[in-house]
Write an enzyme that holds these catalytic residues in place. Structure first.
Site: not given
Length: 396
Positions: A178, A320, A374
């Site tokens: 990630d 982000y 994930h």
């Protein structure tokens, strides 16, 4: 190693009382009858989880688990950074920095730290040993939130490099998935003099430019992985759009409502984890399975509670926004020359073909697993540890 202070988690009881009181007053929205997870987090499951959180979840037990690891804080670029530092008892152990992602935390590594630091007690060899460093990304958990713009993945990598230097590690490995994948990749770019190897469990790469059909030479398995990645882009990226553009607006609700925070995070664990959903329809609303086939309530809630008690959800989502604005979202701006190992799990949200990955990385190790998603440090810790050992045996 100046300016390094021991740290211990000790959340005030008043914070936990407030959490339970807020949970008791949650105004749950009414779902469409029988819709399950099709519109987001399943309403019935969220009620069940929040009831458990309020009545049975033992944060103090999870504090003891985390406090079983040596923890510290230090100031880097005038920001307090929290990290776990587990030194191996084995001679010639190799330093390794593990970087988590969103919506994760250092808690996600708790199953793999001991096998990495003490391999002879966990099926490995003494020469497989690592000194393990697990920083909380700035703005996550107990690491101070950035106070000014610009803290993107490159800045986070600079923090990691500075931390390893402060700990006296002149040569080290970097591992991540990630955001951890992107940050570790930047580590390999900016600190190649000291970063001896890079291991990723999420590989982000794009196809060659100017090629009429970039998928022409891919294997059936690679084509299936790309199709799943396309479904993810189509059905599951709303969260990154809002976090990449208006994180402060989102944060008002998530920082105020524990049920809202749980709904936002737990849905990602169900969809991104290898939770027994239909692999042929992966990343569509109906595809995921039961989140508790992979994660216990205690695991889910420990991670969520960590965000709650530190009030770090808003600052975590700003990564982000900062990375999108800096243009370093993906792909990398330069070739990574550091030897790179890649571990691909079938439930990962993006799995690039090896030929695409080799455009950006010096790939010397490539493993494709049959299970896991994930969050492999929680889902398949033995597989991840084995691959990390195997790869770094080649470069340490």
């Amino acid at each position: 190693m100046s300016d390094i202070e021991p740290f211990r988690i000790d959340v005030p009881e008043s914070v936990l009382d407030d959490l339970r009181e807020r949970l008791s007053r949650t105004r749950f929205p009414d779902p469409i009858e029988g819709s399950g997870w099709a519109y987001g987090t399943d309403a019935d499951y969220l009620r069940e989880l929040c009831t458990y959180w309020r009545e049975k979840f033992d944060w103090r037990a999870q504090e003891r688990l985390l406090n079983g690891f040596d923890q510290f804080t230090t100031s880097i670029f005038d920001h307090r950074v929290h990290f776990l530092h587990a030194r191996s008892r084995h001679e010639n152990a190799f330093p390794l920095i593990l970087t988590h992602g969103w919506p994760g935390s250092v808690f996600l590594f708790h199953k793999i730290i001991a096998p990495l630091t003490d391999p002879t007690a966990h099926g490995g060899r003494a020469e497989d040993a690592f000194h393990v460093v697990c920083p909380s990304i700035p703005g996550y958990g107990w690491s101070e939130a950035p106070r000014e713009p610009g803290w993107d993945v490159r800045r986070m990598a600079e923090v990691n490099a500075a931390l390893m230097a402060r700990l006296g590690y002149e040569r080290y490995g970097a591992q991540g998935g990630d955001w951890g994948s992107m940050i570790a990749s930047q580590n390999a770019l900016i600190d190649a003099e000291h970063c001896a190897g890079l291991h990723l469990n999420m590989v982000v790469a794009t196809p060659p430019e100017g090629v009429a059909n970039p998928a022409e030479d891919l294997t059936p398995r690679e084509l299936a992985s790309l199709a799943a990645s396309m479904r993810f882009q189509q059905n599951e990226t709303g969260y990154s759009s809002i976090q990449g553009s208006k994180p402060q607006t989102l944060g008002v609700g998530l920082n105020d409502s524990p049920a809202g925070l749980a709904a936002w995070i737990v849905e990602k664990f169900r969809t991104w984890g290898d939770c027994g959903g239909d692999p042929n329809k992966r990343f569509t609303p109906e595809a995921g399975g039961d989140v508790e086939t992979r994660f216990t309530k205690d695991e889910l809630l420990t991670n969520v509670t960590l965000y709650w008690v530190t009030q770090s959800i808003t600052s975590s989502t700003r990564l982000y926004c900062e990375t999108m604005r800096s243009g370093r979202w993906a792909p990398l701006e330069a070739q990574v020359e550091v030897p790179t190992g890649c571990a691909l799990f079938p439930g990962e949200i993006f799995r690039a073909p090896r030929a695409w990955a080799e455009r950006f990385y010096n790939v010397v190790h490539w493993t494709e697993f049959e299970r896991g998603g994930h969050f492999p440090a929680l889902e398949e810790p033995e597989l991840l540890v084995g691959d990390v050992r195997e790869f770094f045996a080649e470069v340490r």
